[in-house]
Design an enzyme around this catalytic site. Structure first.
Site, PDB file in Angstrom:
ATOM      1  N   THR A 211       0.744  -1.142  -0.286  1.00 53.05           N
ATOM      2  CA  THR A 211      -0.328   0.190   0.000  1.00 53.05           C
ATOM      3  C   THR A 211       0.984   1.339  -0.059  1.00 53.05           C
ATOM      4  O   THR A 211       0.614   2.028   0.434  1.00 53.05           O
ATOM      5  CB  THR A 211      -1.387  -0.348   1.829  1.00 53.05           C
ATOM      6  OG1 THR A 211      -0.430   0.265   2.285  1.00 53.05           O
ATOM      7  CG2 THR A 211      -1.928  -1.223   1.300  1.00 53.05           C
TER       8      THR A 211
ATOM      9  N   ASP B 291       0.744  -4.739   4.290  1.00 50.24           N
ATOM     10  CA  ASP B 291       1.483  -3.928   3.941  1.00 50.24           C
ATOM     11  C   ASP B 291       2.115  -2.809   3.636  1.00 50.24           C
ATOM     12  O   ASP B 291       1.485  -1.768   2.906  1.00 50.24           O
ATOM     13  CB  ASP B 291       2.937  -4.145   3.060  1.00 50.24           C
ATOM     14  CG  ASP B 291       4.564  -3.919   3.191  1.00 50.24           C
ATOM     15  OD1 ASP B 291       4.718  -4.638   4.009  1.00 50.24           O
ATOM     16  OD2 ASP B 291       4.972  -2.929   2.643  1.00 50.24           O
TER      17      ASP B 291
ATOM     18  N   TYR C  62       4.443   5.702   3.891  1.00 53.32           N
ATOM     19  CA  TYR C  62       3.724   5.546   3.272  1.00 53.32           C
ATOM     20  C   TYR C  62       1.737   6.754   3.445  1.00 53.32           C
ATOM     21  O   TYR C  62       1.307   7.100   2.386  1.00 53.32           O
ATOM     22  CB  TYR C  62       2.882   4.556   2.689  1.00 53.32           C
ATOM     23  CG  TYR C  62       4.345   3.427   1.631  1.00 53.32           C
ATOM     24  CD1 TYR C  62       5.502   3.693   1.975  1.00 53.32           C
ATOM     25  CD2 TYR C  62       3.428   1.875   3.065  1.00 53.32           C
ATOM     26  CE1 TYR C  62       6.683   2.562   2.497  1.00 53.32           C
ATOM     27  CE2 TYR C  62       4.654   1.159   2.384  1.00 53.32           C
ATOM     28  CZ  TYR C  62       6.108   1.533   2.409  1.00 53.32           C
ATOM     29  OH  TYR C  62       6.990   0.292   1.649  1.00 53.32           O
TER      30      TYR C  62
ATOM     31  N   LYS D 268       5.935   0.319   9.450  1.00 50.37           N
ATOM     32  CA  LYS D 268       6.894   0.093   9.320  1.00 50.37           C
ATOM     33  C   LYS D 268       7.973   1.366   9.866  1.00 50.37           C
ATOM     34  O   LYS D 268       6.882   2.330   9.559  1.00 50.37           O
ATOM     35  CB  LYS D 268       7.969  -0.078   8.066  1.00 50.37           C
ATOM     36  CG  LYS D 268       7.955  -0.686   7.223  1.00 50.37           C
ATOM     37  CD  LYS D 268       8.334  -1.026   5.765  1.00 50.37           C
ATOM     38  CE  LYS D 268       7.119  -1.994   4.664  1.00 50.37           C
ATOM     39  NZ  LYS D 268       5.850  -1.524   4.399  1.00 50.37           N
TER      40      LYS D 268
ATOM     41  N   HIS E  92      13.012   0.794   8.797  1.00 47.63           N
ATOM     42  CA  HIS E  92      12.518   0.652   7.366  1.00 47.63           C
ATOM     43  C   HIS E  92      13.258   0.928   6.252  1.00 47.63           C
ATOM     44  O   HIS E  92      13.575   0.034   5.096  1.00 47.63           O
ATOM     45  CB  HIS E  92      11.320   1.765   6.607  1.00 47.63           C
ATOM     46  CG  HIS E  92      10.397   2.030   5.898  1.00 47.63           C
ATOM     47  ND1 HIS E  92       9.437   2.931   5.921  1.00 47.63           N
ATOM     48  CD2 HIS E  92      10.931   1.676   4.515  1.00 47.63           C
ATOM     49  CE1 HIS E  92       9.170   2.810   4.308  1.00 47.63           C
ATOM     50  NE2 HIS E  92      10.163   1.518   4.399  1.00 47.63           N
TER      51      HIS E  92
ATOM     52  N   SER F 296      14.002  -4.234   7.038  1.00 51.06           N
ATOM     53  CA  SER F 296      13.532  -3.964   5.592  1.00 51.06           C
ATOM     54  C   SER F 296      14.976  -3.314   5.125  1.00 51.06           C
ATOM     55  O   SER F 296      15.225  -2.241   5.563  1.00 51.06           O
ATOM     56  CB  SER F 296      12.614  -2.671   5.007  1.00 51.06           C
ATOM     57  OG  SER F 296      12.609  -2.708   3.874  1.00 51.06           O
TER      58      SER F 296
ATOM     59  N   SER G 229       7.941  -4.376  -4.427  1.00 46.31           N
ATOM     60  CA  SER G 229       8.146  -4.091  -5.449  1.00 46.31           C
ATOM     61  C   SER G 229       8.150  -5.391  -6.171  1.00 46.31           C
ATOM     62  O   SER G 229       9.520  -5.623  -7.302  1.00 46.31           O
ATOM     63  CB  SER G 229       9.092  -3.277  -6.143  1.00 46.31           C
ATOM     64  OG  SER G 229       8.685  -1.732  -6.252  1.00 46.31           O
TER      65      SER G 229
ATOM     66  N   LEU H 190       6.753  -6.863  -8.914  1.00 42.66           N
ATOM     67  CA  LEU H 190       6.848  -6.812 -10.403  1.00 42.66           C
ATOM     68  C   LEU H 190       7.632  -5.658 -10.745  1.00 42.66           C
ATOM     69  O   LEU H 190       7.956  -4.947 -12.147  1.00 42.66           O
ATOM     70  CB  LEU H 190       4.929  -6.174 -10.341  1.00 42.66           C
ATOM     71  CG  LEU H 190       3.880  -6.863  -9.819  1.00 42.66           C
ATOM     72  CD1 LEU H 190       2.782  -6.487 -10.535  1.00 42.66           C
ATOM     73  CD2 LEU H 190       4.218  -8.202 -10.831  1.00 42.66           C
TER      74      LEU H 190
ATOM     75  N   SER I 147      -0.877  -2.870  -5.864  1.00 43.46           N
ATOM     76  CA  SER I 147      -2.631  -1.627  -6.869  1.00 43.46           C
ATOM     77  C   SER I 147      -3.818  -1.490  -6.550  1.00 43.46           C
ATOM     78  O   SER I 147      -3.707  -2.003  -5.629  1.00 43.46           O
ATOM     79  CB  SER I 147      -2.846  -3.134  -8.093  1.00 43.46           C
ATOM     80  OG  SER I 147      -3.130  -3.098  -9.463  1.00 43.46           O
TER      81      SER I 147
ATOM     82  N   GLU J  72      -6.421 -10.794 -10.458  1.00 37.35           N
ATOM     83  CA  GLU J  72      -5.459 -11.209 -11.204  1.00 37.35           C
ATOM     84  C   GLU J  72      -3.580 -11.699 -10.862  1.00 37.35           C
ATOM     85  O   GLU J  72      -3.628 -12.311 -10.740  1.00 37.35           O
ATOM     86  CB  GLU J  72      -4.960 -10.140 -12.123  1.00 37.35           C
ATOM     87  CG  GLU J  72      -4.248 -10.701 -13.196  1.00 37.35           C
ATOM     88  CD  GLU J  72      -2.840  -9.613 -14.680  1.00 37.35           C
ATOM     89  OE1 GLU J  72      -3.643  -8.317 -15.159  1.00 37.35           O
ATOM     90  OE2 GLU J  72      -1.764  -9.276 -14.214  1.00 37.35           O
TER      91      GLU J  72
HETATM   92  P1  A2P Z   1      -2.234   0.265 -10.899  1.00 32.28           P
HETATM   93  O1  A2P Z   1      -2.125   0.593  -9.222  1.00 32.28           O
HETATM   94  O2  A2P Z   1      -2.503   0.336 -11.465  1.00 32.28           O
HETATM   95  O3  A2P Z   1      -2.284  -1.578 -10.635  1.00 32.28           O
HETATM   96  P2  A2P Z   1       4.866  -2.731  -7.266  1.00 32.28           P
HETATM   97  O4  A2P Z   1       4.563  -3.754  -7.253  1.00 32.28           O
HETATM   98  O5  A2P Z   1       5.736  -4.034  -8.282  1.00 32.28           O
HETATM   99  O6  A2P Z   1       5.800  -1.856  -7.021  1.00 32.28           O
HETATM  100  O7  A2P Z   1       4.224  -3.042  -8.533  1.00 32.28           O
HETATM  101  C1  A2P Z   1       3.287  -1.519  -8.289  1.00 32.28           C
HETATM  102  C2  A2P Z   1       2.816  -0.913 -10.197  1.00 32.28           C
HETATM  103  O8  A2P Z   1       2.145  -2.508 -10.597  1.00 32.28           O
HETATM  104  C3  A2P Z   1       2.149  -0.085  -9.741  1.00 32.28           C
HETATM  105  O9  A2P Z   1       2.392   1.094 -10.584  1.00 32.28           O
HETATM  106  C4  A2P Z   1       0.380  -1.147 -10.030  1.00 32.28           C
HETATM  107  O10 A2P Z   1      -0.563  -0.191 -10.590  1.00 32.28           O
HETATM  108  C5  A2P Z   1       1.239  -2.126 -11.271  1.00 32.28           C
HETATM  109  N1  A2P Z   1       0.650  -3.500 -11.107  1.00 32.28           N
HETATM  110  C6  A2P Z   1       0.012  -3.917  -9.846  1.00 32.28           C
HETATM  111  N2  A2P Z   1      -0.643  -5.016 -10.864  1.00 32.28           N
HETATM  112  C7  A2P Z   1      -0.522  -5.067 -11.414  1.00 32.28           C
HETATM  113  C8  A2P Z   1      -0.823  -5.809 -13.335  1.00 32.28           C
HETATM  114  N3  A2P Z   1      -0.901  -7.171 -12.732  1.00 32.28           N
HETATM  115  N4  A2P Z   1      -0.153  -5.836 -14.635  1.00 32.28           N
HETATM  116  C9  A2P Z   1       0.398  -4.699 -14.603  1.00 32.28           C
HETATM  117  N5  A2P Z   1       0.361  -3.721 -13.477  1.00 32.28           N
HETATM  118  C10 A2P Z   1       0.108  -3.906 -12.354  1.00 32.28           C
END
Ligand code: A2P
Length: 317
Positions: free
Chosen positions: A23, A49, A54, A83, A114, A160, A209, A211, A259, A267
């Site tokens: 978050t 989290d 934040y 944190k 943190h 962290s 992060s 992703l 997200s 998803e």
């Molecule tokens: P959104 O809030 O529009 O979904 P991370 O968790 O690695 O820090 O990445 C966070 C970013 O990844 C956010 O900008 C989020 O945007 C985007 N994101 C989260 N889930 C997905 C997904 N399944 N596909 C593409 N982008 C995603």
């Protein structure tokens, strides 16, 4: 209702769900955060989290308390992490009490330092001014973190953005060893050395992060856009995010994707009824490594405890 999906055991004996909703507030809109947390709870997330930095604690607490009141989940069903801010090393007990008030909770499940940085003032992601660094004394911070746990304000404590070397130093004097090290981790920053070290010492690793933080000021689209990830996703009929998150949990870490979009929140949770192949792991393990958030804002040659990013990460960069 217990934990949905997988979980790992911490060195406290508690279980940490393998997927948590991050978050870090890209949005400062409370309603948006509440909607995301509520959607996540409905989908099955039981791990959330946040951090004092934040400014999402209040909204998270509101969403959780509504869910407790409606009977969707009970307090024991959810795992909540917050944190300590870099500006709060002098008084972690006061900080966690303030977090609990923000969230209207009696305890958190995990409280983390943190960053291994102590500051007078901070603007997130901006270079810290020379005069804002304070001498770091992790030992006294950790002793106060231990006090937070002894007081029942948190069920576990951890760190962290700590390197193996910083954890090793901590273990020399810790009465309570850290349960978790939460660090940047994704297929392009796999943290193999740190994870080996943490495994040996029964410290769970959580991936922030996971992703690669697409579309954020601190991250990049290069992880989610990696051609190998796309190829593996097409082969399994999954999305690229699902492949990346599944890879994370198959590495034994918990993943904390952020997200604020209900479709993507859903998803990202659909990673428990299929798996990657040994071949997929082998190919991913060979990806070129590059840390996205290097922490350049925390180093300087005069007042920071770290003159270079190599010193900040003790060479693990
Ligand atoms: P959104 O809030 O529009 O979904 P991370 O968790 O690695 O820090 O990445 C966070 C970013 O990844 C956010 O900008 C989020 O945007 C985007 N994101 C989260 N889930 C997905 C997904 N399944 N596909 C593409 N982008 C995603």
């Amino acid at each position: 209702m217990g934990i949905v999906g997988g979980s790992a055991e911490l060195n406290t004996g508690a279980r940490i769900p393998l997927i948590g909703l991050g978050t870090a507030a890209i949005t400062q809109n409370e309603e948006e955060i509440i909607a995301a947390v509520t959607a996540a709870l409905q989908v099955g997330y039981r791990h959330f989290d946040t951090a004092r930095l934040y400014r999402s604690e209040h909204a998270l607490g509101k969403a959780l308390n509504s869910a407790f009141q409606s009977g969707l989940v009970s307090r024991e069903d959810v795992f909540v992490t917050t944190k300590l801010k870099n500006t709060e090393h002098d008084d972690p007990v006061a900080a966690i009490k303030d977090s609990l008030m923000n969230m209207q909770l009696e305890y958190v499940d995990l409280f983390l330092i943190h960053w291994p940085i102590k500051l007078r003032a901070e603007i997130p992601l901006a270079p810290v001014k020379e005069e804002d660094f304070l001498p770091l004394d992790i030992k006294s911070t950790w002793q106060a973190m231990e006090q937070c746990m002894e007081m029942g304000l948190t069920k576990a404590i951890g760190v962290s953005n700590f390197s193996s070397k910083k954890i090793e130093d901590l273990l020399n004097y810790a009465k309570i060893p850290p349960a978790v090290d939460q660090v940047e981790m994704h297929p392009q920053w796999q943290q193999k050395k740190l994870r080996d070290y943490c495994n040996k010492h029964s410290i769970h690793v959580s991936a922030w992060s996971p992703l690669g933080a697409p579309n954020t000021p601190w991250g990049s689209n290069e992880v989610i856009d990696n051609p190998l990830i796309l190829e593996i996703a097409q082969k399994h009929g999954k999305t690229r995010a699902q492949v990346i998150l599944r890879w994370g949990i198959e590495q034994g870490v918990s993943v904390l994707p952020k997200s604020y979009n209900t479709g993507r929140i859903t998803e990202n949770f659909q990673i428990f009824d299929w798996s990657l192949t040994p071949d997929d792991h082998d190919m991913i393990s060979k990806l070129e490594q590059r840390k996205l958030l290097r922490g350049d804002n925390f180093v300087n040659s005069t007042t920071s405890p770290y003159k270079t990013v190599e010193e900040l990460w003790d060479g693990e960069i």
